[in-house]
Design a protein around this motif. Structure first.
Motif, short mmCIF file in Angstrom:
data_model
loop_
_atom_site.label_atom_id
_atom_site.label_comp_id
_atom_site.label_asym_id
_atom_site.label_seq_id
_atom_site.Cartn_x
_atom_site.Cartn_y
_atom_site.Cartn_z
N PRO A 1 1.49 -2.35 -5.64
CA PRO A 1 0.64 -2.00 -4.83
C PRO A 1 1.03 -2.31 -3.46
O PRO A 1 1.67 -3.49 -3.69
CB PRO A 1 -0.32 -1.83 -5.19
N THR A 2 1.13 -2.22 -2.65
CA THR A 2 1.61 -2.38 -0.95
C THR A 2 0.37 -1.85 -0.41
O THR A 2 -0.45 -0.25 -0.99
CB THR A 2 2.77 -1.85 -0.19
N TYR A 3 -0.16 -1.99 1.02
CA TYR A 3 -1.32 -2.18 1.59
C TYR A 3 -0.92 -2.58 2.80
O TYR A 3 0.37 -3.42 3.14
CB TYR A 3 -2.01 -3.15 1.32
N TRP A 4 -1.20 -1.26 3.60
CA TRP A 4 -1.05 -1.72 5.03
C TRP A 4 -1.45 -0.74 6.15
O TRP A 4 -2.00 -0.10 5.60
CB TRP A 4 0.94 -1.34 5.58
N SER A 5 -2.08 -1.41 7.50
CA SER A 5 -2.47 -0.78 8.67
C SER A 5 -0.98 0.37 9.65
O SER A 5 -0.49 -0.02 9.78
CB SER A 5 -3.15 -1.68 9.27
N ALA A 6 -1.75 1.42 9.93
CA ALA A 6 -0.96 2.04 11.39
C ALA A 6 -1.23 1.37 12.36
O ALA A 6 -0.55 1.73 13.54
CB ALA A 6 -1.86 2.89 11.23
N ALA A 7 -2.34 0.58 12.65
CA ALA A 7 -2.42 0.04 14.21
C ALA A 7 -2.80 -2.28 13.55
O ALA A 7 -3.38 -2.17 12.81
CB ALA A 7 -3.38 0.31 15.59
N SER A 8 -2.02 -2.26 14.56
CA SER A 8 -2.47 -4.32 14.32
C SER A 8 -3.63 -4.47 14.76
O SER A 8 -4.33 -5.72 14.39
CB SER A 8 -1.22 -4.65 15.06
N THR A 9 -4.15 -3.68 16.18
CA THR A 9 -4.57 -4.00 16.00
C THR A 9 -6.46 -3.23 15.00
O THR A 9 -7.88 -3.81 15.62
CB THR A 9 -5.33 -3.38 17.23
N ASN A 10 -6.37 -3.12 14.37
CA ASN A 10 -6.93 -2.57 12.88
C ASN A 10 -6.84 -3.62 11.78
O ASN A 10 -5.82 -3.60 11.08
CB ASN A 10 -6.53 -1.23 12.93
N THR A 11 -8.07 -3.31 11.02
CA THR A 11 -7.95 -3.83 9.83
C THR A 11 -8.42 -3.01 8.81
O THR A 11 -9.65 -2.64 8.85
CB THR A 11 -9.26 -5.41 9.85
#
Length: 215
Positions: free
Chosen positions: A191-201
């Protein structure tokens, strides 16, 4: 002249054959031997003992407790079983590229190892309880790699990822087909995890991955 059974081709003596019972019993035993369910400690022991397998041979492996058969080109599980991994330890990420670990969580990465079936196809499912710190996308996908050289067979992609876009926790999942795998080869699905924006957790909990071999 020795005769043979019509279905399995097992030899049996005739009245005109040489009166040598040990030889005839040996011929019968050797013919039956390759048609029984063979038993070995593991795949390495099986491959060392059966150097020229024939299509249809069946062998039990004590480790990992699996019944296998020879297709004519490779050994494959008789009934490929799904692989399922679960982690209920919550974690977060603000990474904008797929990451295999989460901040604040233990037990990562979740590496689901599996043997590619004769079809070269598996279905991968990922899911989690997710929410974002802002109205922005958060993703959970999976990367498929060949274990022997750690090469990427299929990279994580937004097109195959579970997605959440709100600050309220939601249970989301994604399921996709993986093709082109080399039959009999060991792969991993992580599994991998990520956000569309670095300002969003993005926060994750009750995460799972499942791999189902396609018959």
């Amino acid at each position: 002249m020795t005769a043979y059974t019509p279905l399995s081709g097992l030899p049996y003596p005739q009245p005109t054959d040489t009166a040598n019972l040990p030889l005839h019993f040996q011929s019968m035993a050797e013919a039956i031997d390759s048609r029984t369910i063979l038993r070995y400690a593991n795949a390495a022991a099986r491959d060392a003992a059966v150097t020229t397998p024939a299509a249809g041979m069946v062998a039990w492996l004590s480790s990992p407790g699996q019944l296998t058969y020879y297709t004519g080109t490779l050994w494959s599980p008789v009934a490929p079983a799904p692989v399922f991994l679960y982690n209920n330890d919550a974690g977060t990420t603000a990474s904008t590229t797929p990451a295999e670990t989460l901040t604040g969580a233990t037990g990562d990465p979740l590496v689901a190892s599996f043997v590619a079936p004769p079809t070269g196809k598996v279905i991968v499912t990922v899911g989690s309880w997710m929410f974002s710190s802002a109205a922005s996308n958060g993703y959970m996908g999976a990367t498929i790699k060949k274990v022997s050289d750690n090469s990427v067979h299929l990279a994580s992609s937004i097109d195959r990822a579970a997605n959440v876009y709100n600050t309220d926790r939601a249970s989301v999942s994604s399921q996709f087909l993986v093709t082109g795998l080399t039959a009999g080869t060991v792969y991993s699905a992580t599994p991998t995890y990520w956000s569309a924006a670095s300002t969003n957790t993005v926060s994750y909990d009750n995460r799972f991955i499942r791999v189902d071999p396609m018959p």
